[in-house]
Design a protein around this motif. Structure first.
Motif, mmCIF file in Angstrom:
data_model
loop_
_atom_site.group_PDB
_atom_site.id
_atom_site.type_symbol
_atom_site.label_atom_id
_atom_site.label_comp_id
_atom_site.label_asym_id
_atom_site.label_seq_id
_atom_site.Cartn_x
_atom_site.Cartn_y
_atom_site.Cartn_z
ATOM 1 N N LEU B 100 0.866 -1.179 0.000
ATOM 2 C CA LEU B 100 0.000 0.000 0.000
ATOM 3 C C LEU B 100 0.903 1.229 0.000
ATOM 4 O O LEU B 100 1.754 1.380 0.875
ATOM 5 C CB LEU B 100 -0.898 -0.007 1.236
ATOM 6 C CG LEU B 100 -1.846 1.181 1.419
ATOM 7 C CD1 LEU B 100 -2.844 1.272 0.272
ATOM 8 C CD2 LEU B 100 -2.580 1.091 2.745
ATOM 9 N N GLY B 101 0.749 2.055 -0.997
ATOM 10 C CA GLY B 101 1.637 3.202 -1.128
ATOM 11 C C GLY B 101 0.910 4.521 -1.014
ATOM 12 O O GLY B 101 -0.288 4.573 -0.756
ATOM 13 N N CYS B 102 1.665 5.590 -1.200
ATOM 14 C CA CYS B 102 1.129 6.939 -1.082
ATOM 15 C C CYS B 102 1.190 7.608 -2.450
ATOM 16 O O CYS B 102 2.227 7.577 -3.115
ATOM 17 C CB CYS B 102 1.957 7.710 -0.059
ATOM 18 S SG CYS B 102 1.695 9.479 -0.075
ATOM 19 N N SER B 103 0.071 8.204 -2.864
ATOM 20 C CA SER B 103 0.046 8.793 -4.203
ATOM 21 C C SER B 103 0.902 10.054 -4.290
ATOM 22 O O SER B 103 1.162 10.567 -5.369
ATOM 23 C CB SER B 103 -1.391 9.095 -4.626
ATOM 24 O OG SER B 103 -2.057 9.776 -3.595
ATOM 25 N N LYS B 109 7.269 2.328 -5.860
ATOM 26 C CA LYS B 109 6.405 1.275 -6.396
ATOM 27 C C LYS B 109 5.400 0.829 -5.344
ATOM 28 O O LYS B 109 5.735 0.669 -4.172
ATOM 29 C CB LYS B 109 7.262 0.077 -6.799
ATOM 30 C CG LYS B 109 8.006 0.293 -8.100
ATOM 31 C CD LYS B 109 8.748 -0.962 -8.472
ATOM 32 C CE LYS B 109 9.297 -0.847 -9.880
ATOM 33 N NZ LYS B 109 10.069 -2.045 -10.222
ATOM 34 N N ALA B 110 4.177 0.628 -5.768
ATOM 35 C CA ALA B 110 3.132 0.121 -4.862
ATOM 36 C C ALA B 110 2.044 -0.504 -5.703
ATOM 37 O O ALA B 110 1.875 -0.167 -6.873
ATOM 38 C CB ALA B 110 2.569 1.257 -4.025
ATOM 39 N N GLN B 137 2.046 -4.735 3.118
ATOM 40 C CA GLN B 137 3.065 -3.790 3.550
ATOM 41 C C GLN B 137 2.562 -2.358 3.368
ATOM 42 O O GLN B 137 1.877 -2.056 2.409
ATOM 43 C CB GLN B 137 4.341 -3.953 2.722
ATOM 44 C CG GLN B 137 4.900 -5.370 2.734
ATOM 45 C CD GLN B 137 6.028 -5.502 1.732
ATOM 46 O OE1 GLN B 137 7.109 -4.976 1.942
ATOM 47 N NE2 GLN B 137 5.760 -6.190 0.632
ATOM 48 N N VAL B 138 2.893 -1.499 4.329
ATOM 49 C CA VAL B 138 2.608 -0.081 4.179
ATOM 50 C C VAL B 138 3.943 0.603 3.944
ATOM 51 O O VAL B 138 4.834 0.562 4.794
ATOM 52 C CB VAL B 138 1.928 0.488 5.447
ATOM 53 C CG1 VAL B 138 1.631 1.968 5.256
ATOM 54 C CG2 VAL B 138 0.662 -0.267 5.764
ATOM 55 N N ASP B 139 4.093 1.202 2.781
ATOM 56 C CA ASP B 139 5.387 1.761 2.404
ATOM 57 C C ASP B 139 5.578 3.158 2.990
ATOM 58 O O ASP B 139 5.155 4.161 2.429
ATOM 59 C CB ASP B 139 5.492 1.798 0.878
ATOM 60 C CG ASP B 139 6.849 2.340 0.441
ATOM 61 O OD1 ASP B 139 7.747 2.428 1.302
ATOM 62 O OD2 ASP B 139 6.987 2.669 -0.741
ATOM 63 N N LEU B 140 6.233 3.203 4.159
ATOM 64 C CA LEU B 140 6.480 4.479 4.821
ATOM 65 C C LEU B 140 7.901 4.991 4.556
ATOM 66 O O LEU B 140 8.315 6.001 5.124
ATOM 67 C CB LEU B 140 6.273 4.336 6.335
ATOM 68 C CG LEU B 140 4.869 3.955 6.827
ATOM 69 C CD1 LEU B 140 4.922 3.565 8.299
ATOM 70 C CD2 LEU B 140 3.895 5.090 6.633
ATOM 71 N N ALA B 141 8.640 4.276 3.705
ATOM 72 C CA ALA B 141 10.045 4.636 3.502
ATOM 73 C C ALA B 141 10.198 6.009 2.861
ATOM 74 O O ALA B 141 11.168 6.713 3.111
ATOM 75 C CB ALA B 141 10.724 3.565 2.644
#
Lengths: 265, 331
Positions: B100-103, B109-110, B137-141
């Motif tokens: 799950l990513g952030c727009s 990549k998500a 996964q929540v992509d907080l990187a």
């Protein structure tokens, strides 16, 4: 800025009830139910004495549009759902009203349950939570079976609820209010702002009601108040404010008190 | 109609967060001490006074107000959270751990991208943890380089709290990716049929979006209307699918009970002020009594602040059997 008020001439009033019917038609108020009156224009009838020495008096009542309106103070929401307009009308906004009934409790002229309080009337009425306003027009029961139409049929044919609905447009008020809120007389502000008189005033066949600007000494209301001694109501039990008593500074005045008497000849 | 909508979409960006004034506790009860949104907004975009205003120019769209307001006054206009959750669920079947990513991070990549993670409240996280059983996964990187980077810490805190409330195993299904090298991204490959399915779904959802929300300008509902905050709705959905033990843990930590003392005179004013409909006029032996349903209570405390007799209290936790049914308020 005008300060609107009303003067009711009790010697002209014959207690016919035309104002009450006119108001119900104009403002599409529903029938009495569960301790609520839904009569924005209502009556107090007083009977005194013992037959044959009896006295009878009729007094039309409505929201007093008080200057120190306790209903406005009691309203919890922001901006207030119950508020004073600059021209002195106690206005009510049906969108912001949460239906807590604090106004009804605060108002000396209202009761949350008229029957329980043994009150004569209530200027504020409450449309029960989750109910329908004008439930009569949803009712499918015929008054006389296989003979009369049911309320639901009438509403369907007329295409509205109630069928004689006056479709006025007002920024604060729907012509038929939703359930879960209180409602009250707004001095027919939708008419007043178009230069018309409140409908109860227009409909009175005896011209007992005078509506106008209390701050203008030349207005009919001011003239009537100057010419006659006046009284104001104190509560919804029919008591009057005593001389010097301010109460909530109601803006509906009564002049020329009158009692019909039966006398032995 | 469609032409107008398309024009509107092209010219005006839809507001990221909408404000429903009628739900604001301070608006329903003048003087009620709630400043959650003002305190939580790092940009200072929210002001409360005569009205509650969200300044769209100052707002950084971190969505923390959406996840913190107890009353559901703020709503993210996008995305449809249920659609997002079901997509994660579906992806979980073919991928070991969808992302799950952030727009706001176009380079990262998500598999699904949504608004800033600030909207992931306790309720959202609990919902995802229980329904996306295969984990994700929540992509907080990417948060390191973002102005809304503080959101990362909030999500961590929230997930830790959920884990501490007897759901450690469940909370582990949500993997927070804090560093770039921790991300385990698998590409999805589509066959011919899959490609057209994706195309069909995307077209459908865009069209639905275009036809939907005709009344988007009308954000404020009537004050007398009872509305359950979306986050409460999520929690209730989770609750009905739980084992007894998990259920207990959830109702103890995330549900509320309204109680009254003997000063309550059944005036039912609280029924009106309650924004969610958790209080109602219920049947009683002699006369109607105040009834309460915990599943509809957001614990906002408005009823106790409003009660003229000071009779009501809102307590954290619900210990009876059925939070969904209305029962007489305990005295």
């Amino acid at each position: 800025m005008p300060k609107y008020g009303m003067v009711i001439d009790l010697q002209k009033c014959v207690g016919c009830g035309a104002c009450a019917i006119a108001c119900k038609t104009e403002n599409n108020t529903q029938d009495r139910a569960d301790g609520q009156r839904f009569n924005w224009a209502d009556f107090v009838y007083k009977e005194e004495g013992k037959f044959p020495n009896v006295k009878f008096a009729a007094m039309p009542v409505l929201c007093n549009h008080c200057t120190d309106a306790p209903c406005v103070k009691a309203c919890p929401v922001k901006p207030k759902a119950m508020f004073k307009t600059p021209d002195g009308i106690t206005m009510h906004n049906d969108e912001r009203c949460i239906g807590c009934q604090r106004c009804q409790k605060a108002c000396p002229y209202s009761s949350t349950d008229v029957d329980k309080d043994k009150a004569a009337y209530s200027v504020l009425s409450f449309n029960a939570h989750g109910g329908t306003t004008h439930p009569f027009y949803k009712d499918e029961k015929e008054l006389i079976k296989d003979c009369t139409a049911s309320g639901a049929q009438v509403a369907k044919v007329a295409g509205d609820m109630p069928p004689h609905r006056t479709l006025y447009k007002h920024p604060e008020y729907e012509s038929v209010r939703r359930s879960g809120i209180t409602e009250k007389c707004i001095f027919c502000e939708h008419r007043v702002k178009n230069g018309e008189q409140p409908y109860c005033v227009v409909s009175c066949p005896a011209k007992a009601r005078i509506f106008g600007d209390l701050s203008d000494p030349g207005s009919d209301v001011s003239k009537a108040l100057k010419a006659h001694n006046s009284v104001q109501l104190k509560n919804n039990k029919g008591e009057l404010l005593k001389a010097g008593e301010k109460g909530t500074k109601p803006n509906v005045y009564y002049i020329r008190s009158y009692k019909a008497e039966a006398k032995k000849v | 109609m469609i032409r107008e909508r398309l024009l509107h979409k092209a010219l005006d960006r839809d507001a990221a967060v909408t404000v429903d004034r009628s739900r604001c506790l301070g608006m329903r009860l003048d003087g009620f001490a709630c400043a959650t949104c003002v305190d939580v907004c790092p940009a200072g975009a929210i002001t409360t006074g005569d009205d509650i205003v969200l300044d769209a120019d100052t707002c950084t769209q971190c969505m923390l107000c959406v996840s913190e307001c107890p009353s559901g006054c703020f709503n993210g206009s996008k995305p449809d959270f249920y659609a997002l959750a079901s997509k994660l669920m579906r992806l979980g079947r073919s991928l070991s751990s969808p992302v799950l990513g952030c727009s706001g991070m176009p380079d990262r990549k998500a598999h699904i991208k949504g608004p800033c993670f600030g909207y992931l409240s306790y309720e959202h996280l609990i919902f995802l943890a229980f329904f996306v059983k295969d984990g994700f996964q929540v992509d907080l990187a990417g948060c390191v380089d973002c102005g809304n980077g503080f959101v990362k810490e909030r999500i961590k805190e929230r997930l830790d709290r959920i884990a501490s409330y007897a759901f450690p195993g469940v909370a582990k299904r949500i993997i927070l990716v804090l560093h770039e090298d921790e991300l385990d991204y698998q590409d999805i490959t589509y066959d011919r049929r899959g490609f057209f399915t994706v195309l069909k779904n995307a077209t459908l959802s865009r069209t639905a979006d275009l036809l939907d929300r005709q009344d988007k300008d009308v954000f404020s509902s009537a004050y007398s209307e009872k509305k359950l905050p979306f986050r409460r709705e999520l929690l209730n959905k989770v609750l009905s699918s739980l084992s007894d033990k998990e259920r207990k843990a959830l109702t103890t930590n995330f549900y509320y009970t309204v109680g009254a003392d003997n000063n309550c005179d059944d005036c039912f004013s609280c029924v009106g002020i309650c924004p969610t409909g958790a209080l109602k006029v219920g049947p009683g032996e002699a006369s109607p009594r105040l009834a309460f349903s915990s599943a509809l209570c957001s614990g906002c405390g408005l009823c106790s602040g409003f009660c003229i007799n000071g009779s009501l209290r809102v307590e954290k936790g619900f210990w009876e059997d059925d939070p969904f049914s209305f029962s007489a308020v305990r005295r």
